[in-house]
Write a protein that holds these residues in place. Sequence first.
Motif, PDB file in Angstrom:
ATOM      1  N   PRO A   1       0.804  -1.226   0.000  1.00  0.00           N
ATOM      2  CA  PRO A   1       0.000   0.000   0.000  1.00  0.00           C
ATOM      3  C   PRO A   1       0.836   1.276   0.000  1.00  0.00           C
ATOM      4  CG  PRO A   1      -0.924  -1.560   1.537  1.00  0.00           C
ATOM      5  CD  PRO A   1       0.384  -2.126   1.070  1.00  0.00           C
ATOM      6  N   LEU A   2       2.012   1.265   0.616  1.00  0.00           N
ATOM      7  CA  LEU A   2       2.883   2.438   0.606  1.00  0.00           C
ATOM      8  C   LEU A   2       3.356   2.732  -0.811  1.00  0.00           C
ATOM      9  CD1 LEU A   2       4.598   4.605   2.030  1.00  0.00           C
ATOM     10  CD2 LEU A   2       6.375   2.870   2.255  1.00  0.00           C
ATOM     11  N   VAL A   3       3.807   1.707  -1.510  1.00  0.00           N
ATOM     12  CA  VAL A   3       4.266   1.883  -2.883  1.00  0.00           C
ATOM     13  C   VAL A   3       3.107   2.325  -3.769  1.00  0.00           C
ATOM     14  CG1 VAL A   3       5.253   0.690  -4.877  1.00  0.00           C
ATOM     15  CG2 VAL A   3       6.142   0.250  -2.592  1.00  0.00           C
ATOM     16  N   ALA A   4       1.956   1.698  -3.597  1.00  0.00           N
ATOM     17  CA  ALA A   4       0.790   2.077  -4.400  1.00  0.00           C
ATOM     18  C   ALA A   4       0.392   3.528  -4.126  1.00  0.00           C
ATOM     19  CB  ALA A   4      -0.374   1.139  -4.093  1.00  0.00           C
ATOM     20  N   GLY A   5       0.469   3.940  -2.865  1.00  0.00           N
ATOM     21  CA  GLY A   5       0.143   5.336  -2.524  1.00  0.00           C
ATOM     22  C   GLY A   5       1.109   6.313  -3.181  1.00  0.00           C
ATOM     23  N   LEU A   6       2.393   5.989  -3.177  1.00  0.00           N
ATOM     24  CA  LEU A   6       3.375   6.873  -3.816  1.00  0.00           C
ATOM     25  C   LEU A   6       3.164   6.939  -5.330  1.00  0.00           C
ATOM     26  CD1 LEU A   6       6.590   5.923  -1.820  1.00  0.00           C
ATOM     27  CD2 LEU A   6       5.229   8.005  -1.619  1.00  0.00           C
TER      28      LEU A   6
ATOM     29  N   VAL B   1      -1.387  11.499  -9.800  1.00  0.00           N
ATOM     30  CA  VAL B   1      -2.195  12.701  -9.536  1.00  0.00           C
ATOM     31  C   VAL B   1      -1.418  13.946  -9.952  1.00  0.00           C
ATOM     32  CG1 VAL B   1      -3.159  14.119  -7.684  1.00  0.00           C
ATOM     33  CG2 VAL B   1      -3.636  11.682  -7.745  1.00  0.00           C
ATOM     34  N   ALA B   2      -0.113  13.968  -9.634  1.00  0.00           N
ATOM     35  CA  ALA B   2       0.709  15.115 -10.034  1.00  0.00           C
ATOM     36  C   ALA B   2       0.780  15.239 -11.551  1.00  0.00           C
ATOM     37  CB  ALA B   2       2.101  14.979  -9.432  1.00  0.00           C
ATOM     38  N   LEU B   3       0.950  14.110 -12.248  1.00  0.00           N
ATOM     39  CA  LEU B   3       0.961  14.156 -13.720  1.00  0.00           C
ATOM     40  C   LEU B   3      -0.388  14.612 -14.270  1.00  0.00           C
ATOM     41  CD1 LEU B   3       2.986  10.959 -14.696  1.00  0.00           C
ATOM     42  CD2 LEU B   3       3.635  13.344 -15.056  1.00  0.00           C
ATOM     43  N   GLY B   4      -1.467  14.163 -13.646  1.00  0.00           N
ATOM     44  CA  GLY B   4      -2.800  14.603 -14.087  1.00  0.00           C
ATOM     45  C   GLY B   4      -2.997  16.096 -13.873  1.00  0.00           C
ATOM     46  N   ALA B   5      -2.553  16.612 -12.739  1.00  0.00           N
ATOM     47  CA  ALA B   5      -2.665  18.054 -12.484  1.00  0.00           C
ATOM     48  C   ALA B   5      -1.839  18.842 -13.495  1.00  0.00           C
ATOM     49  CB  ALA B   5      -2.225  18.364 -11.059  1.00  0.00           C
TER      50      ALA B   5
END
Length: 180
Positions: free
Chosen positions: A14-19, A25-29
């Motif tokens: 889950p940590l890797v998936a969260g990162l 999200v940053a690429l989408g923004a």
Amino acid sequence: MRAAKAPVGRGSLPLVAGLLALGLVALGALAVHDALAVSGAVDRDPVTTGVLDALDGLAHDAPVVLGAGIAAAVLGLLLLPVALGRRPRTSVDLDAATGVHLRTGDLERVVAGAVEGTDSVTDVSVRATRRKVAVHVTSLAPRAQRDEVVRRTRERVDPVLAALASPPRTSVTVRHEELR
């Protein structure tokens, strides 16, 4: 009836998936910002234009491309054990044919409940892992009766742990309170 599978923890995935999700999200923004900049809704230049201009004319055999490829391969190799690794077990198995499991936190509560009625014991604290149960009791008994308090505590803990498929090691520590 088939035995149930043992419950397992989340592990590191889950940590890797969260990162990775934050990166997406940053690429989408960034993509939304550039789309607004190209359409004229925002009075700024698109960010990707500057990045693409810097990369324009870069040969496929350039040292930067080789370094980025090596970095991506190393990162992938480092994340592979995280993705494929076993998740930690979070429970102990009860001695039953149907696969009944008990979380270590619940085992702590059951052991503490069993010890609470012991003579001269005023407080009980239990820490349990899959391999060890540590029982800390506070007693009003004199220090000379420490072995008796430990024996009575073990008499209450041992039947509880006997119900487990592989009983963990048990340690009992006694803290004596002085009556005033």
